[in-house]
Design a protein around this motif. Structure first.
Motif, short mmCIF file in Angstrom:
data_model
loop_
_atom_site.label_atom_id
_atom_site.label_comp_id
_atom_site.label_asym_id
_atom_site.label_seq_id
_atom_site.Cartn_x
_atom_site.Cartn_y
_atom_site.Cartn_z
N CYS A 19 48.14 42.12 34.05
CA CYS A 19 49.40 41.73 34.10
C CYS A 19 49.61 40.26 33.75
O CYS A 19 50.63 39.82 33.39
CB CYS A 19 50.36 42.21 35.37
SG CYS A 19 49.72 41.54 36.87
N THR A 25 51.66 46.40 33.08
CA THR A 25 50.77 47.03 33.86
C THR A 25 51.50 47.18 35.28
O THR A 25 51.08 48.05 36.26
CB THR A 25 49.33 46.89 34.17
OG1 THR A 25 49.36 45.33 34.71
CG2 THR A 25 48.86 46.75 32.79
N ARG A 26 52.60 46.60 35.63
CA ARG A 26 53.33 46.35 36.79
C ARG A 26 54.03 47.43 37.15
O ARG A 26 54.43 48.48 36.40
CB ARG A 26 53.99 45.11 37.18
CG ARG A 26 53.42 43.68 37.19
CD ARG A 26 54.17 42.77 37.19
NE ARG A 26 55.76 42.72 37.79
CZ ARG A 26 55.88 42.40 39.00
NH1 ARG A 26 54.93 41.94 39.52
NH2 ARG A 26 57.12 42.53 39.47
N VAL A 51 41.84 44.22 34.16
CA VAL A 51 41.83 45.36 34.76
C VAL A 51 43.13 45.55 35.48
O VAL A 51 43.69 44.59 35.87
CB VAL A 51 40.54 45.48 35.58
CG1 VAL A 51 39.37 45.58 35.28
CG2 VAL A 51 40.65 44.23 36.82
N CYS A 52 43.63 46.93 35.54
CA CYS A 52 44.77 47.03 36.45
C CYS A 52 44.32 47.98 37.35
O CYS A 52 44.09 49.27 37.12
CB CYS A 52 46.11 47.38 35.71
SG CYS A 52 47.31 48.04 37.00
N GLU A 54 45.41 49.73 39.76
CA GLU A 54 46.33 50.65 40.20
C GLU A 54 46.24 51.86 38.89
O GLU A 54 46.57 53.00 39.18
CB GLU A 54 47.64 49.98 40.50
CG GLU A 54 47.59 49.28 41.82
CD GLU A 54 48.78 48.83 42.23
OE1 GLU A 54 49.95 48.93 41.64
OE2 GLU A 54 48.76 47.87 43.05
N LYS A 117 46.18 38.40 40.52
CA LYS A 117 47.52 38.35 40.78
C LYS A 117 48.03 38.10 42.45
O LYS A 117 47.76 38.97 43.01
CB LYS A 117 48.39 39.25 40.19
CG LYS A 117 49.99 39.34 40.55
CD LYS A 117 50.56 38.42 39.59
CE LYS A 117 52.13 38.06 40.08
NZ LYS A 117 52.18 37.34 41.17
N SER A 120 49.93 40.84 45.27
CA SER A 120 50.00 42.36 45.01
C SER A 120 49.25 43.24 45.98
O SER A 120 48.06 42.76 46.64
CB SER A 120 49.12 42.64 43.66
OG SER A 120 48.50 43.66 43.57
N CYS A 123 45.87 43.41 44.23
CA CYS A 123 45.25 42.00 43.60
C CYS A 123 45.49 40.79 44.58
O CYS A 123 44.56 39.82 44.23
CB CYS A 123 45.50 41.72 42.20
SG CYS A 123 45.16 43.11 40.88
#
Ligand code: SF4
Length: 160
Positions: A19, A25-26, A51-52, A54, A117, A120, A123
């Motif tokens: 993100c 991606t959020r 990478v996300c 979730e 981030k 999160s 993250c």
């Protein structure tokens, strides 16, 4: 060796929360594009590996908001913490799975650092949400990456 080979050899990869790189991606389907992150990557000549965790875990986008009910990411990994969705579903297993996927990508791509981030539940590096309260603690992915020796950096630690 041509110039491209030489340049790519000297550039280091770094795992980055997707993100922050402008990917939507959020949980609310939005991004958190960060100029400080873009400037850092350029200044340090790094190769970002987005990478996300979730999304990697199979969660949809948009998705329910999630937060910690007790403990933080370290506690979720240890089996003593709980991360829940806003409708009360316990999300520990899916968050652990996303963290494991992110770790696998970091290892496969040779990342020694991760730029993540803040706040999160996956993250967050220094803080997470315990209910609606921002509090000290790590997200599940940040905690797993740190426990495996990656240097985890908060986007908020970068100079503006
Ligand atoms: Fe960004 Fe991490 Fe949340 Fe994915 S899990 S949207 S990468 S903060």
């Amino acid at each position: 060796m041509d110039q491209n080979q030489q340049t790519s050899k000297t550039r280091q990869p770094i795992l980055v929360s997707a993100c922050l790189l402008g990917l939507p991606t959020r949980y609310d389907g939005k991004t958190k594009t960060s100029q400080a992150v873009a400037d850092f990557l350029k200044r340090e000549n790094l190769i970002p590996v987005p990478v996300c965790p979730e999304q990697l875990a199979g969660m949809t986008t948009p998705r329910e908001k999630t937060f910690f009910h007790c403990g933080d990411g370290c506690d979720v990994l240890a089996g003593t913490g709980t991360v829940v969705s806003e409708t009360g579903k316990i999300m520990n297993e899916i968050f652990r799975h996303g963290a494991a996927m992110a770790l696998q990508i970091a290892q496969l791509s040779g990342c020694k650092r991760a730029l993540l981030k803040e706040r999160s539940p996956s993250c967050g590096v220094h803080q997470i949400y315990l209910g609606e309260q921002a509090t000290d603690g790590m997200g599940v992915t940040a905690a797993l990456l740190a426990s495996r020796g990656l240097n985890v950096i908060s986007e908020e630690d970068l100079p503006l």
